[in-house]
Design an enzyme around this catalytic site. Structure first.
Site, short mmCIF file in Angstrom:
data_model
loop_
_atom_site.label_atom_id
_atom_site.label_comp_id
_atom_site.label_asym_id
_atom_site.label_seq_id
_atom_site.Cartn_x
_atom_site.Cartn_y
_atom_site.Cartn_z
N HIS A 197 0.80 -1.23 0.00
CA HIS A 197 0.00 0.00 0.00
C HIS A 197 0.83 1.28 0.00
CE1 HIS A 197 1.04 0.08 4.28
NE2 HIS A 197 0.72 1.36 4.25
C1 UD1 Z 1 -2.19 5.98 5.22
C2 UD1 Z 1 -0.93 6.59 5.79
C3 UD1 Z 1 0.19 5.55 5.79
C4 UD1 Z 1 -0.25 4.28 6.48
C5 UD1 Z 1 -1.55 3.78 5.89
C6 UD1 Z 1 -2.06 2.61 6.68
C7 UD1 Z 1 -0.61 8.99 5.37
C8 UD1 Z 1 0.11 10.00 4.57
N1 UD1 Z 1 -0.47 7.73 4.98
O1 UD1 Z 1 -1.93 5.65 3.86
O2 UD1 Z 1 1.31 6.08 6.46
O3 UD1 Z 1 0.75 3.31 6.32
O4 UD1 Z 1 -2.55 4.82 5.95
O5 UD1 Z 1 -2.96 1.83 5.97
O6 UD1 Z 1 -1.28 9.34 6.33
N2 UD1 Z 1 -9.17 4.59 0.76
C9 UD1 Z 1 -10.41 4.00 0.68
N3 UD1 Z 1 -11.06 3.72 1.86
C10 UD1 Z 1 -10.55 3.99 3.07
C11 UD1 Z 1 -9.29 4.59 3.14
C12 UD1 Z 1 -8.61 4.88 1.98
O7 UD1 Z 1 -10.92 3.73 -0.40
O8 UD1 Z 1 -11.20 3.69 4.10
C13 UD1 Z 1 -8.43 4.84 -0.50
C14 UD1 Z 1 -8.78 6.18 -1.15
O9 UD1 Z 1 -8.70 5.99 -2.55
C15 UD1 Z 1 -7.64 7.06 -0.69
C16 UD1 Z 1 -6.47 6.08 -0.65
O10 UD1 Z 1 -7.04 4.85 -0.21
O11 UD1 Z 1 -7.39 8.14 -1.54
C17 UD1 Z 1 -5.34 6.48 0.27
O12 UD1 Z 1 -5.82 6.67 1.61
P1 UD1 Z 1 -5.00 7.62 2.63
O13 UD1 Z 1 -5.60 7.52 3.97
O14 UD1 Z 1 -4.81 8.99 2.06
O15 UD1 Z 1 -3.57 7.00 2.65
P2 UD1 Z 1 -3.10 5.48 2.83
O16 UD1 Z 1 -2.46 5.06 1.56
O17 UD1 Z 1 -4.22 4.69 3.37
N1 UDP Z 2 -3.83 -5.32 8.84
C1 UDP Z 2 -5.10 -5.85 9.00
N2 UDP Z 2 -5.78 -6.28 7.88
C2 UDP Z 2 -5.23 -6.20 6.63
C3 UDP Z 2 -3.93 -5.67 6.49
C4 UDP Z 2 -3.26 -5.21 7.62
O1 UDP Z 2 -5.61 -5.95 10.11
O2 UDP Z 2 -5.91 -6.60 5.67
C5 UDP Z 2 -3.12 -4.85 10.04
C6 UDP Z 2 -1.78 -5.48 10.25
O3 UDP Z 2 -1.90 -6.71 10.93
C7 UDP Z 2 -1.06 -4.42 11.05
C8 UDP Z 2 -1.63 -3.13 10.53
O4 UDP Z 2 -2.85 -3.48 9.89
O5 UDP Z 2 -1.37 -4.53 12.43
C9 UDP Z 2 -0.69 -2.51 9.56
O6 UDP Z 2 -1.34 -1.47 8.90
P1 UDP Z 2 -0.91 -0.96 7.45
O7 UDP Z 2 -0.12 -2.00 6.75
O8 UDP Z 2 -2.15 -0.46 6.81
O9 UDP Z 2 -0.04 0.33 7.79
P2 UDP Z 2 1.48 0.57 8.27
O10 UDP Z 2 1.77 -0.31 9.43
O11 UDP Z 2 2.37 0.33 7.10
O12 UDP Z 2 1.48 2.02 8.61
#
Ligand code: UD1
Ligand code: UDP
Length: 358
Positions: free
Chosen positions: A206
């Site tokens: 991601h």
């Molecule tokens: C965010 C964090 C990242 C973290 C990740 C965990 C920032 C800059 N990034 O990244 O550090 O590792 O969360 O998962 O804060 N979207 C959906 N549904 C949701 C959420 C997101 O469809 O419930 C999609 C949307 O298209 C959105 C994209 O995911 O534009 C990115 O979501 P966003 O929260 O901006 O960043 P993450 O990539 O999730």
């Molecule tokens: N995780 C989850 N379901 C998923 C993928 C990840 O519960 O389908 C959990 C995972 O076990 C970990 C956390 O989400 O505890 C990690 O989040 P993510 O990878 O979104 O973000 P990051 O840690 O890179 O910020």
């Protein structure tokens, strides 16, 4: 004492689960959860509240997705209003997302002390949005809870007073210990997905540097697709990655990979603890691989969790080609690293709460 905790993204719900439970045991502390709404799909948010027993947020700001400036700006404005109304004694933030930065910034501007859980991580790559969020949050914070010795050293090198730093260990380790057995009892995911323990690869992707770069994303998926001819590959897909692939019309890259929607934490740790290997660009998942003693290939150029590379549990694989990804994964299956306790003893949440209470 009143603490406002700001959370918004999936890993923050998991981190907060441990600390909120410990806070609720202290009679003099009242915690209010503020959900920014950064993550909003039920499988990215609600599932964690119901599964992990996290109290319902007292405020959900409903900010949703957007460009960094707009998203962080909207959070800042909304958080300020809540903090003005609630007048907390402390604001607690986790990790390195835009919700973390907005929470810290809103609080310091109102002269409310900030405590940062998972402080001191550095990738030394300022192209990552998370790196900017961490540095700014750490330098705004009044109390910095670090997960590792490396993180503590980073803060000391940046001139942060040792009096403000408390190396408590990693709250994600607490969560893995607390929920690990529950997963064994409750999760039916291996059965549903027809997976045999120890005989599949688990992957998550991601990180912006991979999803926003078509060549890197193609290399990762081609690599996973190649190895799926030898061993099943399961990929719970983050909505960001799904949206990117759909926009680019590149779903064909997924051939052979078992694609599923994001799963709850209980199913996720069940998938992790039974995988032959985990290939990921997630920070949390890298550590969970180690908590469950599974080898991990990190699909990035660098990692903040350097101790796992040093101990031999984690191998960095910059996703430059499908071949590089496939061979790195196949080489690491069956390997193990050294033992140690780089993330503390599983009592990090209690230590954080004791410090806050004092
Ligand atoms: C965010 C964090 C990242 C973290 C990740 C965990 C920032 C800059 N990034 O990244 O550090 O590792 O969360 O998962 O804060 N979207 C959906 N549904 C949701 C959420 C997101 O469809 O419930 C999609 C949307 O298209 C959105 C994209 O995911 O534009 C990115 O979501 P966003 O929260 O901006 O960043 P993450 O990539 O999730
Ligand atoms: N995780 C989850 N379901 C998923 C993928 C990840 O519960 O389908 C959990 C995972 O076990 C970990 C956390 O989400 O505890 C990690 O989040 P993510 O990878 O979104 O973000 P990051 O840690 O890179 O910020």
């Amino acid at each position: 004492m009143k603490i406002c905790t700001v959370i918004g993204a999936r890993p923050q719900f998991i981190k907060a689960a441990s600390v909120s439970r410990a806070l609720s045991a202290v009679p003099d502390i009242r915690e209010l959860l503020i959900h920014t709404g950064q993550h909003y799909d039920s499988n990215m948010s609600d599932v964690f509240f119901s599964e992990l027993g996290i109290p319902a947020p007292s405020h959900n700001l409903g900010i949703g997705s957007g460009n960094h400036g707009a998203q962080t700006g909207r959070m800042l404005e909304a958080l300020e209003q809540v903090m003005l109304k609630e007048k907390p004694d402390w604001v607690l933030v986790y990790g390195d997302t835009n919700s973390t930065l907005a929470g810290a910034l809103a609080a310091v501007k109102l002269h409310i002390p900030v405590a940062h859980v998972e402080a001191g991580l550095r990738s030394f790559n300022k192209c990552m949005p998370e790196e900017i969020n961490r540095i700014l949050t750490d330098h705004a914070a009044d109390l910095l809870f670090t997960p590792t010795t490396t993180a503590t050293r980073h803060l000391e090198r940046e001139g942060i007073s040792p009096a403000l730093i408390d190396q408590t260990g990693d709250v994600m380790y607490d969560a893995a210990l607390y929920f690990g057995d529950l997963a064994l009892r409750k999760s039916g995911i291996l059965h549903t997905q027809r997976l045999n323990p120890g005989q599949y690869i688990l992957s998550t992707v991601h990180r912006a540097e991979n999803t926003d770069n078509p060549d890197r994303l193609a290399a990762i998926l081609e690599g996973l697709s190649t190895i799926s001819a030898e061993i099943p590959v399961i990929l719970p897909m983050h909505p960001r990655t799904r949206a990117t692939l759909e926009r680019a019309g590149r779903q064909s890259l997924l051939r052979g990979i078992t694609l599923i929607d994001p799963v709850g934490y209980i199913d996720m740790i069940m998938l992790e603890r039974n995988a032959a290997l985990i290939a990921t660009d997630s920070g949390g998942v890298q550590k969970e691989a180690y908590f469950f003693q599974r080898p991990c290939v990190t699909l990035r150029n660098e990692t903040e969790w350097v101790e796992l590379v040093e101990m031999g549990w984690n191998t960095l694989c910059p996703p430059e080609s499908g071949q590089a990804v496939a061979s790195s994964i196949l080489r690491q299956i069956g390997t193990a690293g050294q033992t140690g306790t780089p993330y503390g003893e599983g009592d990090s949440a209690d230590r954080i709460v004791r410090r806050l209470a004092s």
